[in-house]
Scaffold this motif. Sequence first.
Motif, PDB file in Angstrom:
ATOM      1  N   ASP A  27     -53.715  -7.208  23.084  1.00  0.00           N
ATOM      2  CA  ASP A  27     -53.333  -8.358  22.257  1.00  0.00           C
ATOM      3  C   ASP A  27     -54.218  -8.459  21.021  1.00  0.00           C
ATOM      4  N   ASP A  28     -55.519  -8.289  21.197  1.00  0.00           N
ATOM      5  CA  ASP A  28     -56.441  -8.335  20.064  1.00  0.00           C
ATOM      6  C   ASP A  28     -56.129  -7.231  19.062  1.00  0.00           C
ATOM      7  N   ARG A  68     -53.239  -5.783  18.558  1.00  0.00           N
ATOM      8  CA  ARG A  68     -51.977  -6.129  17.891  1.00  0.00           C
ATOM      9  C   ARG A  68     -52.212  -7.138  16.769  1.00  0.00           C
ATOM     10  N   ARG A  69     -53.032  -8.149  17.068  1.00  0.00           N
ATOM     11  CA  ARG A  69     -53.365  -9.146  16.052  1.00  0.00           C
ATOM     12  C   ARG A  69     -54.104  -8.506  14.890  1.00  0.00           C
ATOM     13  N   ARG A  97     -51.714  -6.502  12.643  1.00  0.00           N
ATOM     14  CA  ARG A  97     -50.854  -7.337  11.791  1.00  0.00           C
ATOM     15  C   ARG A  97     -51.614  -7.889  10.598  1.00  0.00           C
TER      16      ARG A  97
END
Length: 149
Positions: A141-142, A144-145, A148
């Motif tokens: 998740d980190d 992916r953030r 982006r």
Amino acid sequence: MYDERLTVPRSWWLFPVVIGLTLALILLRLSAVGALVGLVVGIAAGAAAISSYGSARIRVVQGSLVAGPARIPVDALGAAQALGPADAAAWRGPKADPRAFMLLRSYVPTALRVEVSDPADPTPYLYLSTRSPMKLAEALDDARRGARA
């Protein structure tokens, strides 16, 4: 961001000794030197095999998930699901899809199942044996953030 080596349990390191002793006993009929060579070769070969099997790594680095030989950009991955021992056994057994990428180690009871969201990739999901499925999911998740931003 995340780095895990799927090392074998310590008890597995007895196997090379057993292999070496077995080979030494077999070669003892030829000579004592043959038995010694068999012991050394058996232990070395067994240790190399166990070390190789236990060298699988899972890493999240530079916007990619690296799992064994696979390297997948995190933007091509979907939702991650942490699997406890019962769910992990089901997903590596009856629920398994033959097209899935599996980095499977039988001695690791928990796993992470990650959907593959890339429509060009025929792989439906990744099954990764991991001792820390929640930490790996958070690292993805980190990443992916970070990709982006």
